[in-house]
Design an enzyme around this catalytic site. Sequence first.
Site, PDB file in Angstrom:
ATOM      1  N   SER A 156       0.833  -1.212   0.000  1.00  0.00           N
ATOM      2  CA  SER A 156       0.000   0.000   0.000  1.00  0.00           C
ATOM      3  C   SER A 156       0.862   1.255   0.000  1.00  0.00           C
ATOM      4  O   SER A 156       0.531   2.239  -0.653  1.00  0.00           O
ATOM      5  CB  SER A 156      -0.975  -0.020   1.171  1.00  0.00           C
ATOM      6  N   ILE A 157       2.016   1.231   0.694  1.00  0.00           N
ATOM      7  CA  ILE A 157       2.895   2.405   0.660  1.00  0.00           C
ATOM      8  C   ILE A 157       3.489   2.576  -0.739  1.00  0.00           C
ATOM      9  O   ILE A 157       3.435   3.658  -1.327  1.00  0.00           O
ATOM     10  CB  ILE A 157       4.022   2.281   1.712  1.00  0.00           C
ATOM     11  N   SER A 176       8.450  -7.148  -6.185  1.00  0.00           N
ATOM     12  CA  SER A 176       7.536  -7.466  -5.103  1.00  0.00           C
ATOM     13  C   SER A 176       7.498  -8.987  -5.021  1.00  0.00           C
ATOM     14  O   SER A 176       8.074  -9.681  -5.870  1.00  0.00           O
ATOM     15  CB  SER A 176       6.157  -6.884  -5.432  1.00  0.00           C
ATOM     16  N   VAL A 235      12.097   4.178   3.597  1.00  0.00           N
ATOM     17  CA  VAL A 235      11.051   4.467   4.578  1.00  0.00           C
ATOM     18  C   VAL A 235      10.467   3.167   5.137  1.00  0.00           C
ATOM     19  O   VAL A 235       9.410   3.176   5.760  1.00  0.00           O
ATOM     20  CB  VAL A 235       9.908   5.326   3.966  1.00  0.00           C
ATOM     21  N   ARG A 242      12.339  -0.333   6.772  1.00  0.00           N
ATOM     22  CA  ARG A 242      13.061  -0.609   8.007  1.00  0.00           C
ATOM     23  C   ARG A 242      14.550  -0.519   7.701  1.00  0.00           C
ATOM     24  O   ARG A 242      14.984  -0.869   6.598  1.00  0.00           O
ATOM     25  CB  ARG A 242      12.748  -2.021   8.518  1.00  0.00           C
ATOM     26  N   GLU A 300      18.437   2.113  15.415  1.00  0.00           N
ATOM     27  CA  GLU A 300      17.820   3.367  15.889  1.00  0.00           C
ATOM     28  C   GLU A 300      17.815   3.426  17.415  1.00  0.00           C
ATOM     29  O   GLU A 300      17.637   2.407  18.055  1.00  0.00           O
ATOM     30  CB  GLU A 300      16.382   3.454  15.377  1.00  0.00           C
ATOM     31  N   HIS A 359      12.990   8.688  11.925  1.00  0.00           N
ATOM     32  CA  HIS A 359      11.854   7.757  11.852  1.00  0.00           C
ATOM     33  C   HIS A 359      10.541   8.493  12.135  1.00  0.00           C
ATOM     34  O   HIS A 359       9.811   8.136  13.075  1.00  0.00           O
ATOM     35  CB  HIS A 359      12.046   6.591  12.841  1.00  0.00           C
TER      36      HIS A 359
END
Lengths: 325, 325
Positions: A164-165, A184, A240, A242, A271, A289
């Site tokens: 969806s992103i 994908s 965007v 991980r 992080e 993030h």
Amino acid sequence: MSTQEQHLPVVLIHRLPAFNLSFTSRLHTHFTLLDPLLHSPESTESFLTRHATSIRALLSVGPTPVTSETLSLLPALEIVVCSSAGIDHVDIHECRQRGVLVTSAGNAFSEDVADYAVALLIDVLRRVSAGNRFVRAGLWPEHGESPLGSKLGGKRVGIVGLGSIGSEVAKRLMAFGCSIAYTSTKKKLAVSYTFYENVNDLAANSNILIVCCALTDQTRHMINKDVMTALGKEGVIVNVGRGALIDEKELVQLLLRGEIGGAGLDVYENEPHVPKELLTLDNVVLSPHLAVLTPESFAALQDVIVGNLLAFFSKKPLLSQVQLD
Amino acid sequence: MSTQEQHLPVVLIHRLPAFNLSFTSRLHTHFTLLDPLLHSPESTESFLTRHATSIRALLSVGPTPVTSETLSLLPALEIVVCSSAGIDHVDIHECRQRGVLVTSAGNAFSEDVADYAVALLIDVLRRVSAGNRFVRAGLWPEHGESPLGSKLGGKRVGIVGLGSIGSEVAKRLMAFGCSIAYTSTKKKLAVSYTFYENVNDLAANSNILIVCCALTDQTRHMINKDVMTALGKEGVIVNVGRGALIDEKELVQLLLRGEIGGAGLDVYENEPHVPKELLTLDNVVLSPHLAVLTPESFAALQDVIVGNLLAFFSKKPLLSQVQLD
């Protein structure tokens, strides 16, 4: 616990101390919330053991790990509801073994993350943050005209993960005149973008990679040295998804050696620690993030969390169930 | 001067010392170039007087002023070819009086400027540069999660000047789920965006203003205190037009008092000087007039400059003539 609360379904709030749940009042309307952190000094393990038979649902807040140890303490657990789009903090194998359902944030964040990916991309190509730094440092009057950026229109953009992103990113970048390709888990029949079976071929045929797939055992470090080398010296990577989708050490080396053109990063392997070599590079945009951090995303997230829990307890279809195989 | 050059049409290169023309070789193929700055110590005035009768075309580089004094030295002048999209540095009244044609960069920069406007807007809304600064300053490990930004989708965007840049901005922001309205010298029949006759009404009905019209006597300071107040406390202004379209002093005051939400500025009233009060604000993105700075824009600019000059000397229609009334 009031009489009314005793009749509400029980939900375990599973969170690291740093993560507060900002919308408990809405959850309180529908559920009895159990939060071990509010019962200290009792240990979480003791608390869970004491409530084990009544806990059928767990709400995992942010990246709070749902480990096999946690799961083994909760024999009655039937569902793990996550507040994040990625579920790499959940022991998926163990959930599958135990027949525990898992839900994610679904599409709640997709538009905001896609917007942010586009902003990072234009920022790297057109030197927005670098220009901002230049102005704020007072260098403009002395140093004059800035170096040239690179036009977004006409760029071949490779999207790593057309979920969806990724689909929202593609829709936006089409309006800028980019051409879109993707890799994908499988070819999507509903779209006309060029499909590549593997990320190496995608990188070799792209000027830009937008990394926005899920982190799994299969995708960890999928953006490795070979992929980045295939993308080439002028290539730009935006992440965007991980941090661990990219081999960060290799990315740093390639950036330092000028063997990749630039990067826009919202996520990192360790992080909140960002490789210090990146902090001084002008062709890198670093953000903490925050691609999901809007009130609109959080409102949509509440809807999906409450919706999933209500659906579960009333035996209706879940809103954003993750397929565990 | 070679025999061949003597037969080429003469073009005066009119530039401030800081502006070099990066593509003289292509111009040399077609024209005899006269550049007073290459003939120092002779004064520009003396040089122009000496060549006055042969100069029918002037190429104004960047913001080099074309004043009534310059024009009065060039009685044979028929055309001013500008290398910029805006022509506020040209004495338009005097050109009209003298029957001198004026051409601009036309659409050469439009896509790049529109891309940049979108980047500035998302940057302000989603705190990209602020986040970047936060990471680079090493504050993430200590300070944790960043403040929330604001989602782009659903925002009501008001475009001030729906020319070629404004139209490209609108096309892009539609893909992000924004609604678009505009004000312009007149209503455009070809588009379905909401039209407002004046900028106050546009501001009162918008969350965001994108300023991208030409600077003229009529548009100077059109974004005044009233307009910004109508936009409101959460409102965001992006300026990729000219600094003087906004009353900069008022903008600074409103930003300092929190009476406007944020600003993304690529242009200023007194470039390269940026109001120092803005340098420390987190809700402001400042860039050093670089929205056009790409090789692609410059290539397109060369095409339009050479094309306009060739068209003029062969009595064909100009590519990007500016209507002077």
